[in-house]
Motif scaffolding. Sequence first.
Motif: not given
Length: 256
Positions: A16-18, A20-27, A39-41, A65-68
């Motif tokens: 549910p949080y990034p 060190v080498d992988n942000p949260c959900s976004g494409y 998505d803009a995690g 609208l969850h933060a991740d």
Amino acid sequence: MNSERLRLTVLGSATPYPTVDNPCSGYLLSSGGTRVWMDAGTGTLAQLQRYARLDELDAIWISHLHADHSADLLTAYYGALFADVRLAAPIPLYGPAGTADRLAHFLTNTSTRSPVESAFAVHELHDGHQVQVGALTLTSRAVAHGIPAFAVRVEAGGTSLVYSGDTAPCASLTELAEGCDALLCEAESVQAPVGEEKVHHTPEDSGETAGAARAARLIVTHVGRSLTPQQAVERAATRFDGPVDHAAPGATFSFG
């Protein structure tokens, strides 16, 4: 690579949080000259800039609208209005009801409401919402996540990608994904505790949904931290006969 093909670039897939080498959900979705940030995690705006500036986006689409999945809208607001970006018009933003007010409540620090509409032209999603964004057709369906949440079918040039967002297995997702070229589906690691509402797919669930929808390919994402991506792929493959991949950060998938 044919630039007219539908392409999916993974900006991040952690939960549910990034890491060190992988942000949260976004494409990043692209076809021809069309670009949509899906998505803009947390951390995905930084990776987006490897491929497109904010003023080069045709739209932003947010599953819930969850933060991740949405936190980087806040920094995108500042980037769009107060830095080196010059928008010809606000960026079309498709998200659940209340998206604009949620952003404004966080960004407002005085009695004057922050003008989120100066950065984003907000359009609220509903079940069955459909919009044409350049070369891409986006069809959204409401899904089961305990809060307003949506999945989306993206079509371009006769090919299709379906993204689950976050959801428990549900008929609306299976219907949306019917016959798609690829299903990008979350694969959390564990079932909900007994007595609690189920709000996520397990890897096995993702395989079953892909099979029920007769998807040609499954890409697992949003893998829980108790699993490795390979374990999630292997577990999903026990329930799905087609190819199974992981949405690794930086990976690009081309369809068609």
